[in-house]
Enzyme design. Structure first.
Site, PDB file in Angstrom:
ATOM      1  CB  SER A  15      -0.907   0.021   1.234  1.00  0.00           C
ATOM      2  OG  SER A  15      -1.589   1.263   1.281  1.00  0.00           O
ATOM      3  CB  SER A  17      -2.862   4.605   1.642  1.00  0.00           C
ATOM      4  OG  SER A  17      -3.694   4.190   0.592  1.00  0.00           O
ATOM      5  CE  LYS A  66     -11.642  -1.520  -0.574  1.00  0.00           C
ATOM      6  NZ  LYS A  66     -11.759  -0.835  -1.859  1.00  0.00           N
ATOM      7  CG  ASP A 102     -12.963   2.427  -3.276  1.00  0.00           C
ATOM      8  OD1 ASP A 102     -11.895   3.031  -3.076  1.00  0.00           O
ATOM      9  OD2 ASP A 102     -13.216   1.314  -2.787  1.00  0.00           O
ATOM     10  N   GLY A 129     -15.085  -7.654 -11.918  1.00  0.00           N
ATOM     11  CA  GLY A 129     -14.743  -7.990 -10.538  1.00  0.00           C
ATOM     12  C   GLY A 129     -15.179  -6.867  -9.591  1.00  0.00           C
ATOM     13  CB  ALA A 131     -12.081  -2.483  -9.622  1.00  0.00           C
ATOM     14  NE  ARG A 152     -10.287 -14.597 -17.445  1.00  0.00           N
ATOM     15  CZ  ARG A 152      -9.258 -14.751 -16.635  1.00  0.00           C
ATOM     16  NH1 ARG A 152      -8.057 -14.973 -17.135  1.00  0.00           N
ATOM     17  NH2 ARG A 152      -9.410 -14.678 -15.331  1.00  0.00           N
ATOM     18  NE  ARG A 156     -16.457 -12.608 -11.353  1.00  0.00           N
ATOM     19  CZ  ARG A 156     -15.316 -12.119 -10.862  1.00  0.00           C
ATOM     20  NH1 ARG A 156     -14.192 -12.302 -11.515  1.00  0.00           N
ATOM     21  NH2 ARG A 156     -15.298 -11.465  -9.724  1.00  0.00           N
ATOM     22  CE1 TYR A 226      -3.552   0.976  -7.341  1.00  0.00           C
ATOM     23  CE2 TYR A 226      -1.214   1.304  -6.940  1.00  0.00           C
ATOM     24  CZ  TYR A 226      -2.449   0.809  -6.554  1.00  0.00           C
ATOM     25  OH  TYR A 226      -2.563   0.137  -5.360  1.00  0.00           O
TER      26      TYR A 226
HETATM   27  N1  LIG Z   1      -6.853   2.700  -8.959  1.00  0.00           N
HETATM   28  C1  LIG Z   1      -7.514   2.223  -7.934  1.00  0.00           C
HETATM   29  O1  LIG Z   1      -7.820   2.934  -6.963  1.00  0.00           O
HETATM   30  C2  LIG Z   1      -7.946   0.795  -7.955  1.00  0.00           C
HETATM   31  C3  LIG Z   1      -8.988   0.346  -7.103  1.00  0.00           C
HETATM   32  C4  LIG Z   1      -9.375  -0.981  -7.160  1.00  0.00           C
HETATM   33  C5  LIG Z   1      -8.740  -1.870  -8.018  1.00  0.00           C
HETATM   34  N2  LIG Z   1      -7.730  -1.420  -8.819  1.00  0.00           N
HETATM   35  C6  LIG Z   1      -7.073  -2.345  -9.776  1.00  0.00           C
HETATM   36  O2  LIG Z   1      -8.082  -2.912 -10.611  1.00  0.00           O
HETATM   37  C7  LIG Z   1      -7.726  -4.228 -11.012  1.00  0.00           C
HETATM   38  C8  LIG Z   1      -8.898  -5.172 -10.746  1.00  0.00           C
HETATM   39  O3  LIG Z   1      -9.149  -5.234  -9.354  1.00  0.00           O
HETATM   40  P1  LIG Z   1     -10.408  -6.034  -8.745  1.00  0.00           P
HETATM   41  O4  LIG Z   1     -10.369  -5.821  -7.285  1.00  0.00           O
HETATM   42  O5  LIG Z   1     -11.658  -5.743  -9.489  1.00  0.00           O
HETATM   43  O6  LIG Z   1      -9.973  -7.550  -9.064  1.00  0.00           O
HETATM   44  P2  LIG Z   1     -10.925  -8.829  -9.244  1.00  0.00           P
HETATM   45  O7  LIG Z   1     -12.189  -8.673  -8.487  1.00  0.00           O
HETATM   46  O8  LIG Z   1     -10.051  -9.999  -8.979  1.00  0.00           O
HETATM   47  O9  LIG Z   1     -11.304  -8.813 -10.832  1.00  0.00           O
HETATM   48  C9  LIG Z   1     -10.317  -9.062 -11.798  1.00  0.00           C
HETATM   49  C10 LIG Z   1     -10.895  -8.814 -13.192  1.00  0.00           C
HETATM   50  O10 LIG Z   1      -9.831  -8.976 -14.148  1.00  0.00           O
HETATM   51  C11 LIG Z   1     -10.203  -9.975 -15.099  1.00  0.00           C
HETATM   52  N3  LIG Z   1      -9.003 -10.695 -15.527  1.00  0.00           N
HETATM   53  C12 LIG Z   1      -8.017 -11.199 -14.744  1.00  0.00           C
HETATM   54  N4  LIG Z   1      -7.071 -11.797 -15.500  1.00  0.00           N
HETATM   55  C13 LIG Z   1      -7.467 -11.657 -16.800  1.00  0.00           C
HETATM   56  C14 LIG Z   1      -6.918 -12.040 -18.046  1.00  0.00           C
HETATM   57  N5  LIG Z   1      -5.742 -12.689 -18.122  1.00  0.00           N
HETATM   58  N6  LIG Z   1      -7.585 -11.728 -19.182  1.00  0.00           N
HETATM   59  C15 LIG Z   1      -8.769 -11.058 -19.117  1.00  0.00           C
HETATM   60  N7  LIG Z   1      -9.349 -10.656 -17.959  1.00  0.00           N
HETATM   61  C16 LIG Z   1      -8.708 -10.961 -16.811  1.00  0.00           C
HETATM   62  C17 LIG Z   1     -11.173 -10.869 -14.361  1.00  0.00           C
HETATM   63  O11 LIG Z   1     -11.934 -11.591 -15.308  1.00  0.00           O
HETATM   64  P3  LIG Z   1     -12.705 -12.961 -14.865  1.00  0.00           P
HETATM   65  O12 LIG Z   1     -13.960 -12.516 -14.199  1.00  0.00           O
HETATM   66  O13 LIG Z   1     -12.915 -13.662 -16.152  1.00  0.00           O
HETATM   67  O14 LIG Z   1     -11.771 -13.693 -13.934  1.00  0.00           O
HETATM   68  C18 LIG Z   1     -11.982  -9.812 -13.588  1.00  0.00           C
HETATM   69  O15 LIG Z   1     -12.909  -9.174 -14.429  1.00  0.00           O
HETATM   70  C19 LIG Z   1      -6.437  -4.562 -10.234  1.00  0.00           C
HETATM   71  O16 LIG Z   1      -5.342  -4.347 -11.083  1.00  0.00           O
HETATM   72  C20 LIG Z   1      -6.428  -3.547  -9.105  1.00  0.00           C
HETATM   73  O17 LIG Z   1      -5.091  -3.223  -8.695  1.00  0.00           O
HETATM   74  C21 LIG Z   1      -7.328  -0.110  -8.811  1.00  0.00           C
END
Ligand SMILES: NC(=O)c1ccc[n+]([C@@H]2O[C@H](COP(=O)([O-])OP(=O)(O)OC[C@H]3O[C@@H](n4cnc5c(N)ncnc54)[C@H](OP(=O)(O)O)[C@@H]3O)[C@@H](O)[C@H]2O)c1
Length: 285
Positions: A15, A17, A66, A102, A129, A131, A152, A156, A226
């Protein structure tokens, strides 16, 4: 009295933060420290109880806690109730109030940095997912006209699409490759990547969910990933001459809104962004 702030999660080492929150506290001369605490699921209850102490202003919460903190609080605001998740706890004279910054942070970062207002626009969300869900609900609250969710695992995307329709916004779900994706991208005002594709040490570190020829120059492309600061998708969008925004902005803006809730002061967003960018650069992002 020195006040205490911080972030809990498991793991928490990554983190950043503490870096940008402490920079903001120091910049405004506020007598408070912001730390990070690795807290297991078994420890969350006791940890949250201790936040009622007078020197605790509150905390941020990240994965995987969370949802788990919600029943431990005295009150949960509307954003957090809609999201079903809390990322900020404020200790208000011994009462613990849960918020979720968020979604508002995501919207604010886009508005301030690119001028984007969701009202009446078409948005494409890549991913389904955690986010993606929060960002979809924020866009719906912001008045988006229609949505496409590409994922993918299509089931979902279907689940999120149903939730959007229940909230009164037309939404389609499509696979994350092929013609329906290209069509959705070419007609989108906003494209947001909420997949882990392009994330350092992630499942597809060098991949981009879209190529430049699938991105209209009129679109705003926001990658919530990021690390790295400039993802493969951001580079494709730059080639397409679209407006781009990296994920660090969402991270800092959600933190800035939490900062405002704890301290009652206007957050120095530029200071926070600079500290966050420097920290990521020092980590080789
Ligand atoms: N900037 C910010 O403040 C912030 C906040 C939150 C999250 N994030 C970033 O957002 C990203 C997602 O976070 P999350 O919490 O939503 O994760 P998550 O719930 O695990 O969701 C992951 C997503 O990525 C997809 N995915 C993973 N591997 C893949 C691949 N090889 N090809 C295609 N799709 C793929 C998954 O698809 P499936 O459903 O098919 O598995 C799912 O839609 C992370 O990189 C995280 O660091 C950033």
């Amino acid at each position: 009295m020195t006040h205490r702030l911080g972030i809990i999660g498991y793991p928490i080492e990554h983190s950043i933060s503490p870096v940008f929150q402490q920079a903001a506290l120091d910049h405004l001369g506020i007598d408070a420290t912001y730390e990070k605490w690795e807290v297991t699921s078994e420890e969350v209850g006791d940890f949250v109880t201790r936040l009622r102490a007078p020197d605790a202003w509150g905390i941020n919460i990240t994965l995987p806690h969370k949802q788990a903190v919600v029943p431990l609080l005295d009150e949960v605001d509307e954003w957090a109730t809609t999201a079903g998740a809390v990322n900020t706890i404020v200790n208000h004279h011994g009462r613990l109030i849960g918020h979720n910054t968020d979604g508002p942070g995501f919207l604010e970062s886009l508005l301030v940095e690119t001028g984007y207002d969701p009202k009446g626009t078409r948005a494409l969300i890549l991913g389904a997912g955690g986010a993606a869900r929060g960002i979809m609900l924020a866009l719906i609250r912001g008045g988006v006209d229609s949505l496409v969710i590409a994922n993918r695992t299509l089931e979902r995307a279907d689940t999120l699409s149903k939730l959007s329709i229940e909230n009164g916004v037309n939404c389609e779900s499509v696979p994350i490759s092929g013609d329906p994706l290209t069509e959705a991208a070419l007609s989108a005002d906003l494209i947001v990547n909420c997949t882990s594709v392009g994330m350092s040490h992630g499942p597809d570190e060098y991949g981009s969910p879209l190529s430049a020829d699938q991105i209209p120059a009129t679109a705003i492309v926001n990658d919530v990933v990021y690390n790295p600061l400039e993802t493969p998708l951001i580079r494709e969008a730059q080639t397409a001459e679209a407006t781009t925004l990296g994920g660090l902005h969402m991270l800092v803006y959600q933190g800035a809104l939490s900062f405002q809730m704890w301290t009652g002061q206007d957050p120095p967003v530029a200071v926070m962004l600079e500290a966050a960018t420097k920290e990521m650069a020092s980590r080789g992002a």
